[in-house]
Design a protein around this motif. Structure first.
Motif, PDB file in Angstrom:
ATOM      1  N   ALA A 163       0.836  -1.206   0.000  1.00  0.00           N
ATOM      2  CA  ALA A 163       0.000   0.000   0.000  1.00  0.00           C
ATOM      3  C   ALA A 163       0.869   1.255   0.000  1.00  0.00           C
ATOM      4  O   ALA A 163       0.550   2.239  -0.678  1.00  0.00           O
ATOM      5  N   MET A 164       1.961   1.215   0.752  1.00  0.00           N
ATOM      6  CA  MET A 164       2.873   2.363   0.775  1.00  0.00           C
ATOM      7  C   MET A 164       3.489   2.604  -0.596  1.00  0.00           C
ATOM      8  O   MET A 164       3.572   3.754  -1.059  1.00  0.00           O
ATOM      9  N   LEU A 165       3.898   1.556  -1.259  1.00  0.00           N
ATOM     10  CA  LEU A 165       4.484   1.706  -2.596  1.00  0.00           C
ATOM     11  C   LEU A 165       3.433   2.177  -3.597  1.00  0.00           C
ATOM     12  O   LEU A 165       3.731   3.013  -4.459  1.00  0.00           O
ATOM     13  N   LEU A 166       2.233   1.653  -3.491  1.00  0.00           N
ATOM     14  CA  LEU A 166       1.160   2.091  -4.375  1.00  0.00           C
ATOM     15  C   LEU A 166       0.887   3.577  -4.185  1.00  0.00           C
ATOM     16  O   LEU A 166       0.737   4.324  -5.168  1.00  0.00           O
ATOM     17  N   ALA A 167       0.847   4.025  -2.950  1.00  0.00           N
ATOM     18  CA  ALA A 167       0.638   5.458  -2.680  1.00  0.00           C
ATOM     19  C   ALA A 167       1.793   6.284  -3.247  1.00  0.00           C
ATOM     20  O   ALA A 167       1.563   7.361  -3.813  1.00  0.00           O
ATOM     21  N   LEU A 168       3.017   5.785  -3.099  1.00  0.00           N
ATOM     22  CA  LEU A 168       4.181   6.497  -3.639  1.00  0.00           C
ATOM     23  C   LEU A 168       4.087   6.620  -5.153  1.00  0.00           C
ATOM     24  O   LEU A 168       4.296   7.704  -5.719  1.00  0.00           O
ATOM     25  N   PHE A 169       3.746   5.514  -5.830  1.00  0.00           N
ATOM     26  CA  PHE A 169       3.628   5.549  -7.283  1.00  0.00           C
ATOM     27  C   PHE A 169       2.466   6.458  -7.713  1.00  0.00           C
ATOM     28  O   PHE A 169       2.590   7.180  -8.704  1.00  0.00           O
ATOM     29  N   ALA A 170       1.382   6.432  -6.983  1.00  0.00           N
ATOM     30  CA  ALA A 170       0.249   7.297  -7.316  1.00  0.00           C
ATOM     31  C   ALA A 170       0.626   8.768  -7.140  1.00  0.00           C
ATOM     32  O   ALA A 170       0.265   9.611  -7.973  1.00  0.00           O
ATOM     33  N   PHE A 171       1.355   9.060  -6.085  1.00  0.00           N
ATOM     34  CA  PHE A 171       1.786  10.440  -5.823  1.00  0.00           C
ATOM     35  C   PHE A 171       2.759  10.922  -6.896  1.00  0.00           C
ATOM     36  O   PHE A 171       2.688  12.063  -7.344  1.00  0.00           O
ATOM     37  N   ARG A 172       3.653  10.029  -7.336  1.00  0.00           N
ATOM     38  CA  ARG A 172       4.660  10.400  -8.347  1.00  0.00           C
ATOM     39  C   ARG A 172       4.067  10.406  -9.759  1.00  0.00           C
ATOM     40  O   ARG A 172       4.737  10.858 -10.680  1.00  0.00           O
ATOM     41  N   GLY A 173       2.873   9.867  -9.933  1.00  0.00           N
ATOM     42  CA  GLY A 173       2.227   9.909 -11.242  1.00  0.00           C
ATOM     43  C   GLY A 173       2.665   8.784 -12.096  1.00  0.00           C
ATOM     44  O   GLY A 173       2.564   8.737 -13.263  1.00  0.00           O
TER      45      GLY A 173
END
Length: 161
Positions: free
Chosen positions: A151-161
């Motif tokens: 979930a943390m990585l998914l949020a990071l990728f979503a934030f970075r676009g």
């Protein structure tokens, strides 16, 4: 043992038991981006996974022997460092041949060095009467770690676009 050290030990076993397998299985999660970045064919990516699987199969058996002779703490540390070193090498987007060697290294670090040491450390973590609880906590904790870090990585990728 210091108070709380036992709980911390199980948390670290769960987290390490989860995260050590992310790198060898990265091609399953990021198949197309990896194929694009490395310029590998589907066959080549299949060979990487096959190399990991074959090396893991062959080195799994001596892992138990090794875990009986060396401290689980040392083996787990070595396996995590070896897997991370392979990850740093992999991040340089090396040639296919080097990737085969890295996937072979990951087979040794995860199956030979890490897995039996993880099982031995978990067995030593609990009393004879609480072995089922210990291994249940290990598996549940590994899955919870996967969920949290995923979930943390998914949020990071979503934030970075």
């Amino acid at each position: 043992m210091a108070p709380g050290e036992s709980k911390l030990t199980m948390v670290l076993l769960c987290v390490s038991g989860s995260l050590i397998y992310w790198l060898p299985f990265i091609s399953e999660t990021y198949y197309v981006p990896m194929q694009d970045a490395f310029g590998f064919t589907k066959t080549q990516i299949g060979f990487l996974s096959s190399t990991f699987g074959l090396v893991s199969l062959i080195t799994y058996f001596p892992g138990g022997w090794l875990a009986d002779r060396v401290s689980p703490r040392k083996l787990i540390s070595l396996a995590l460092c070896g897997t991370a070193a392979g990850g740093f090498g992999f991040a340089t987007i090396p040639s296919f041949t080097v990737c085969l060697l890295i996937y072979g290294l990951w087979g040794v670090t995860t199956a030979c060095i890490f897995w039996s040491a993880l099982i031995k450390a978990t067995r030593h973590w609990a009393t004879e009467a609480e072995q089922g609880r210990a291994f249940g906590l290990l598996e549940g904790g590994r899955n919870a770690s996967d969920m949290v870090f995923g979930a943390m990585l998914l949020a990071l990728f979503a934030f970075r676009g």
